[in-house]
Design an enzyme around this catalytic site. Structure first.
Site, PDB file in Angstrom:
ATOM      1  CE  LYS A  22      -2.802  -0.946   3.572  1.00 14.34           C
ATOM      2  NZ  LYS A  22      -3.928  -0.728   4.491  1.00 14.34           N
ATOM      3  CE  LYS A  27      -0.309   3.305   7.199  1.00 20.12           C
ATOM      4  NZ  LYS A  27      -1.655   2.908   7.636  1.00 20.12           N
TER       5      LYS A  27
HETATM    6  N1  CTP Z   1      -7.170   5.807  15.056  1.00 20.83           N
HETATM    7  C1  CTP Z   1      -7.935   6.639  15.874  1.00 20.83           C
HETATM    8  N2  CTP Z   1      -7.475   7.881  16.222  1.00 20.83           N
HETATM    9  C2  CTP Z   1      -6.281   8.301  15.760  1.00 20.83           C
HETATM   10  C3  CTP Z   1      -5.470   7.468  14.939  1.00 20.83           C
HETATM   11  C4  CTP Z   1      -5.956   6.217  14.599  1.00 20.83           C
HETATM   12  O1  CTP Z   1      -9.035   6.270  16.292  1.00 20.83           O
HETATM   13  N3  CTP Z   1      -5.874   9.525  16.095  1.00 20.83           N
HETATM   14  C5  CTP Z   1      -7.702   4.525  14.654  1.00 20.83           C
HETATM   15  C6  CTP Z   1      -7.891   4.403  13.145  1.00 20.83           C
HETATM   16  O2  CTP Z   1      -9.085   5.041  12.746  1.00 20.83           O
HETATM   17  C7  CTP Z   1      -7.926   2.911  12.958  1.00 20.83           C
HETATM   18  C8  CTP Z   1      -6.961   2.417  14.063  1.00 20.83           C
HETATM   19  O3  CTP Z   1      -6.788   3.501  14.973  1.00 20.83           O
HETATM   20  O4  CTP Z   1      -9.217   2.410  13.238  1.00 20.83           O
HETATM   21  C9  CTP Z   1      -5.610   1.976  13.502  1.00 20.83           C
HETATM   22  O5  CTP Z   1      -5.166   3.042  12.688  1.00 20.83           O
HETATM   23  P1  CTP Z   1      -3.757   3.117  11.970  1.00 20.83           P
HETATM   24  O6  CTP Z   1      -3.973   3.419  10.528  1.00 20.83           O
HETATM   25  O7  CTP Z   1      -2.921   1.967  12.321  1.00 20.83           O
HETATM   26  O8  CTP Z   1      -3.157   4.422  12.714  1.00 20.83           O
HETATM   27  P2  CTP Z   1      -2.910   5.889  12.212  1.00 20.83           P
HETATM   28  O9  CTP Z   1      -2.296   6.634  13.351  1.00 20.83           O
HETATM   29  O10 CTP Z   1      -4.144   6.466  11.595  1.00 20.83           O
HETATM   30  O11 CTP Z   1      -1.796   5.642  11.108  1.00 20.83           O
HETATM   31  P3  CTP Z   1      -1.472   6.374   9.743  1.00 20.83           P
HETATM   32  O12 CTP Z   1      -1.078   7.778  10.060  1.00 20.83           O
HETATM   33  O13 CTP Z   1      -0.334   5.553   9.155  1.00 20.83           O
HETATM   34  O14 CTP Z   1      -2.732   6.289   8.898  1.00 20.83           O
END
Ligand code: CTP
Length: 144
Positions: free
Chosen positions: A46, A48
């Site tokens: 993806k 990432k």
């Molecule tokens: N999540 C959340 N609040 C945040 C960050 C993440 O509720 N501030 C939730 C996402 O919506 C998802 C879960 O945590 O359901 C895992 O998210 P992930 O994509 O692993 O984390 P992110 O911090 O959003 O990572 P990235 O910046 O790589 O998208």
């Protein structure tokens, strides 16, 4: 406590309080919490890049007291199989997926098998943001 089984997925890189609150709220919806962790290969596919490898990310989730089962997510198509395998009642996603998920190809099959609940994201924190902040700090050190 309800006897419902709840499932959710993520990368969980640099485990942070947004992840913690999401998982705590997911757990409070049911009795058993099942958490998928994207493999390094899936993240790579993806585009990432993660700081922590898949085993470290899985271990950090596994050691949370309110998580009952942790497994790897190898590709986007395994969700329906996981729902069947674990007898899931509720599929949880962050609300960043509220518009995206209904457009994904597995949506119809997931919706047929269980309830879908979108939980509000915790504001102002993400793995991407933490990675950017770390990179900026390292750049500042190089300059000073
Ligand atoms: N999540 C959340 N609040 C945040 C960050 C993440 O509720 N501030 C939730 C996402 O919506 C998802 C879960 O945590 O359901 C895992 O998210 P992930 O994509 O692993 O984390 P992110 O911090 O959003 O990572 P990235 O910046 O790589 O998208």
């Amino acid at each position: 406590m309800s006897s419902k089984r709840v499932i959710t997925y993520g990368t969980w890189d640099l485990f942070h309080y947004g992840h913690y609150f999401l998982l705590k709220r997911a757990k409070s919806l049911g009795g058993q919490l099942y958490v998928g962790v994207s493999t390094d290969a899936m993240c790579f596919s993806k585009g990432k890049a993660t700081i922590l490898d898949e085993n470290t990310r899985r271990q950090m989730i596994k050691e949370l007291r309110f998580v009952d089962e942790v497994f790897f997510e190898y590709d986007m198509n395994q969700k329906v199989d996981d729902i069947e395998k674990y007898g899931i009642d509720i599929f949880v996603l962050g609300d960043d997926y509220a518009e995206k998920f209904p457009q994904m190809k597995e949506y119809a099959a997931v919706k047929e098998k269980c309830d879908i609940i979108y939980l509000p994201r915790t504001p102002e924190i993400s793995s991407t943001d933490l990675k950017n902040r770390l990179a900026n700090q390292m750049n500042m050190k190089k300059i000073l």
